[in-house]
Design an enzyme around this catalytic site. Structure first.
Site, PDB file in Angstrom:
ATOM      1  N   GLY A 115     -14.664  -1.022  15.853  1.00 28.25           N
ATOM      2  CA  GLY A 115     -14.656  -0.507  14.475  1.00 28.25           C
ATOM      3  C   GLY A 115     -16.062  -0.212  14.000  1.00 28.25           C
ATOM      4  CE  LYS A 158     -10.034  -9.477   8.545  1.00 26.28           C
ATOM      5  NZ  LYS A 158     -10.692  -8.921   9.747  1.00 26.28           N
ATOM      6  CE1 TYR A 160      -8.272  -7.235   6.154  1.00 25.95           C
ATOM      7  CE2 TYR A 160      -8.738  -8.899   4.487  1.00 25.95           C
ATOM      8  CZ  TYR A 160      -9.185  -7.968   5.407  1.00 25.95           C
ATOM      9  OH  TYR A 160     -10.533  -7.781   5.575  1.00 25.95           O
ATOM     10  CG  ASP A 173      -5.010   1.736  18.568  1.00 30.36           C
ATOM     11  OD1 ASP A 173      -5.337   0.590  18.183  1.00 30.36           O
ATOM     12  OD2 ASP A 173      -3.973   2.304  18.193  1.00 30.36           O
TER      13      ASP A 173
HETATM   14  P1  NAD Z   1     -14.115   0.071   7.265  1.00 33.71           P
HETATM   15  O1  NAD Z   1     -12.739   0.546   6.920  1.00 33.71           O
HETATM   16  O2  NAD Z   1     -15.274   0.708   6.590  1.00 33.71           O
HETATM   17  O3  NAD Z   1     -14.341   0.154   8.855  1.00 33.71           O
HETATM   18  C1  NAD Z   1     -13.363  -0.280   9.746  1.00 33.71           C
HETATM   19  C2  NAD Z   1     -13.501   0.506  11.031  1.00 33.71           C
HETATM   20  O4  NAD Z   1     -12.478   0.045  11.943  1.00 33.71           O
HETATM   21  C3  NAD Z   1     -13.279   2.010  10.840  1.00 33.71           C
HETATM   22  O5  NAD Z   1     -14.333   2.727  11.448  1.00 33.71           O
HETATM   23  C4  NAD Z   1     -11.950   2.260  11.517  1.00 33.71           C
HETATM   24  O6  NAD Z   1     -11.812   3.575  12.087  1.00 33.71           O
HETATM   25  C5  NAD Z   1     -11.932   1.180  12.595  1.00 33.71           C
HETATM   26  N1  NAD Z   1     -10.580   0.903  13.077  1.00 33.71           N
HETATM   27  C6  NAD Z   1      -9.460   0.719  12.337  1.00 33.71           C
HETATM   28  N2  NAD Z   1      -8.400   0.532  13.140  1.00 33.71           N
HETATM   29  C7  NAD Z   1      -8.857   0.579  14.415  1.00 33.71           C
HETATM   30  C8  NAD Z   1      -8.235   0.463  15.680  1.00 33.71           C
HETATM   31  N3  NAD Z   1      -6.912   0.251  15.791  1.00 33.71           N
HETATM   32  N4  NAD Z   1      -8.998   0.553  16.791  1.00 33.71           N
HETATM   33  C9  NAD Z   1     -10.334   0.772  16.689  1.00 33.71           C
HETATM   34  N5  NAD Z   1     -10.985   0.900  15.515  1.00 33.71           N
HETATM   35  C10 NAD Z   1     -10.250   0.810  14.393  1.00 33.71           C
HETATM   36  O7  NAD Z   1     -14.085  -1.502   7.011  1.00 33.71           O
HETATM   37  P2  NAD Z   1     -15.265  -2.585   6.758  1.00 33.71           P
HETATM   38  O8  NAD Z   1     -15.260  -2.903   5.323  1.00 33.71           O
HETATM   39  O9  NAD Z   1     -16.518  -2.167   7.448  1.00 33.71           O
HETATM   40  O10 NAD Z   1     -14.601  -3.840   7.504  1.00 33.71           O
HETATM   41  C11 NAD Z   1     -14.957  -4.243   8.829  1.00 33.71           C
HETATM   42  C12 NAD Z   1     -14.283  -5.570   9.134  1.00 33.71           C
HETATM   43  O11 NAD Z   1     -14.683  -6.536   8.155  1.00 33.71           O
HETATM   44  C13 NAD Z   1     -12.750  -5.520   9.079  1.00 33.71           C
HETATM   45  O12 NAD Z   1     -12.219  -6.379  10.051  1.00 33.71           O
HETATM   46  C14 NAD Z   1     -12.457  -6.040   7.698  1.00 33.71           C
HETATM   47  O13 NAD Z   1     -11.155  -6.580   7.621  1.00 33.71           O
HETATM   48  C15 NAD Z   1     -13.527  -7.106   7.558  1.00 33.71           C
HETATM   49  N6  NAD Z   1     -13.842  -7.495   6.196  1.00 33.71           N
HETATM   50  C16 NAD Z   1     -14.318  -6.588   5.288  1.00 33.71           C
HETATM   51  C17 NAD Z   1     -14.621  -7.012   3.996  1.00 33.71           C
HETATM   52  C18 NAD Z   1     -15.154  -6.073   2.951  1.00 33.71           C
HETATM   53  O14 NAD Z   1     -15.291  -6.500   1.802  1.00 33.71           O
HETATM   54  N7  NAD Z   1     -15.501  -4.835   3.264  1.00 33.71           N
HETATM   55  C19 NAD Z   1     -14.419  -8.339   3.637  1.00 33.71           C
HETATM   56  C20 NAD Z   1     -13.934  -9.248   4.583  1.00 33.71           C
HETATM   57  C21 NAD Z   1     -13.663  -8.799   5.860  1.00 33.71           C
END
Ligand code: NAD
Length: 254
Positions: free
Chosen positions: A13, A158, A154, A63
């Site tokens: 990701g 998590k 979610y 994926d």
């Molecule tokens: P984002 O949506 O900006 O980026 C997520 C990336 O994952 C994207 O580039 C997407 O294309 C990729 N992705 C999604 N499904 C996929 C798959 N099946 N295979 C490969 N790639 C895939 O999200 P973010 O905010 O950068 O979050 C990154 C991680 O941090 C995630 O696991 C999210 O749950 C976690 N997280 C985020 C936050 C927040 O506040 N942003 C808080 C807690 C946890």
């Protein structure tokens, strides 16, 4: 600064948001990085940023919930860079809904990407790590694991990632491999901006509202998470395993 010279890292990701920042941070520290996202095309900006800064990276389209995709991506990375030392399971999606409105598809999609994805990537990576008797696995959980309205799917995924990390820490520890989770709080990325838009709240107002509830009075930046991920990826962090490191501006203690 933590030195990752000679290490090979895989960040899932990593096209944008937190994953992209972790990939760039690892590359700055000297690692060669596999930048994985759904399609190789999506990884172009992250790979270019790393190369422009003098680092080494390749883009991998996969994926994470697809066994064949994951196996091929890991194989390609190992062929290209000759090993695999660090994995960050970061790919993620949200399908928020109150329970009574949550569909099976909302549930299955979130489980597939977060839980099945973390399982498949970790299983593929540990084969190489066990052979080399070294590894650092970092799984991105969330403060939502502690409970968050509208995120039953979610939150369950998590929390599941934390159990998976603790158990794999026990199984893989004897082979020099540590497994830890990071629990980010609210981080300003496209994922959280999309949530604000869906709720019909101006993004700046939502960020200010959330910041006002946190002890540190600001929301997180991708770099906050990347700095924690850099610490856990270091050889020097070898006595830290099976832990959850909340990087949340104090959300979990407020
Ligand atoms: P984002 O949506 O900006 O980026 C997520 C990336 O994952 C994207 O580039 C997407 O294309 C990729 N992705 C999604 N499904 C996929 C798959 N099946 N295979 C490969 N790639 C895939 O999200 P973010 O905010 O950068 O979050 C990154 C991680 O941090 C995630 O696991 C999210 O749950 C976690 N997280 C985020 C936050 C927040 O506040 N942003 C808080 C807690 C946890």
């Amino acid at each position: 600064m933590t030195n990752l010279d000679g290490r090979v890292a895989l960040v899932t990701g990593a096209a944008r948001g937190i994953g992209a920042e972790i990939a760039r941070t690892y590359a700055r520290a000297g690692a060669r990085v596999g930048v994985l996202d759904l399609k190789e095309d999506l990884t172009r900006d992250t790979v270019a940023a790393i190369k422009d800064a003098g680092g080494q990276a390749i883009g991998l389209g996969a994926d994470v919930s697809d066994t064949g995709d994951v196996e091929r991506a890991v194989e390609r990375l190992v062929q290209e860079f000759g090993g695999l030392d660090i994995v960050v399971n970061n790919a993620g999606v949200t399908r928020d809904n109150l329970l009574f409105k949550m569909t099976e598809d909302d549930w299955d999609t979130v489980m597939a990407v977060h839980l099945r994805g973390t399982f498949l990537v970790t299983r593929a990576a540990q084969r190489i790590m066990v052979e080399r008797r070294y590894g650092r696995i970092i799984n991105i959980s969330s403060t939502s694991a502690l409970g968050n309205r509208g995120q039953a799917n979610y939150s369950a995924a998590k929390a599941g990632i934390q159990g998976f990390s603790r158990t794999t820490a026990i199984e893989l520890g004897p082979f020099g491999i540590t497994v830890n989770s990071i629990g980010p709080g609210y981080v300003d990325t496209e994922m959280t901006r999309a949530t604000a838009e869906r709720l019909g709240v101006p993004v700046d107002r939502r960020l200010a509202e959330i910041a006002s509830t946190l002890p540190v009075r600001r929301v997180g930046r991708p770099a906050d998470i990347a700095n924690a991920a850099l610490f856990l990826a270091a050889e020097e962090a070898g006595f830290v395993t099976g832990q959850v490191l909340y990087v949340d501006g104090g959300r979990s203690v407020r």
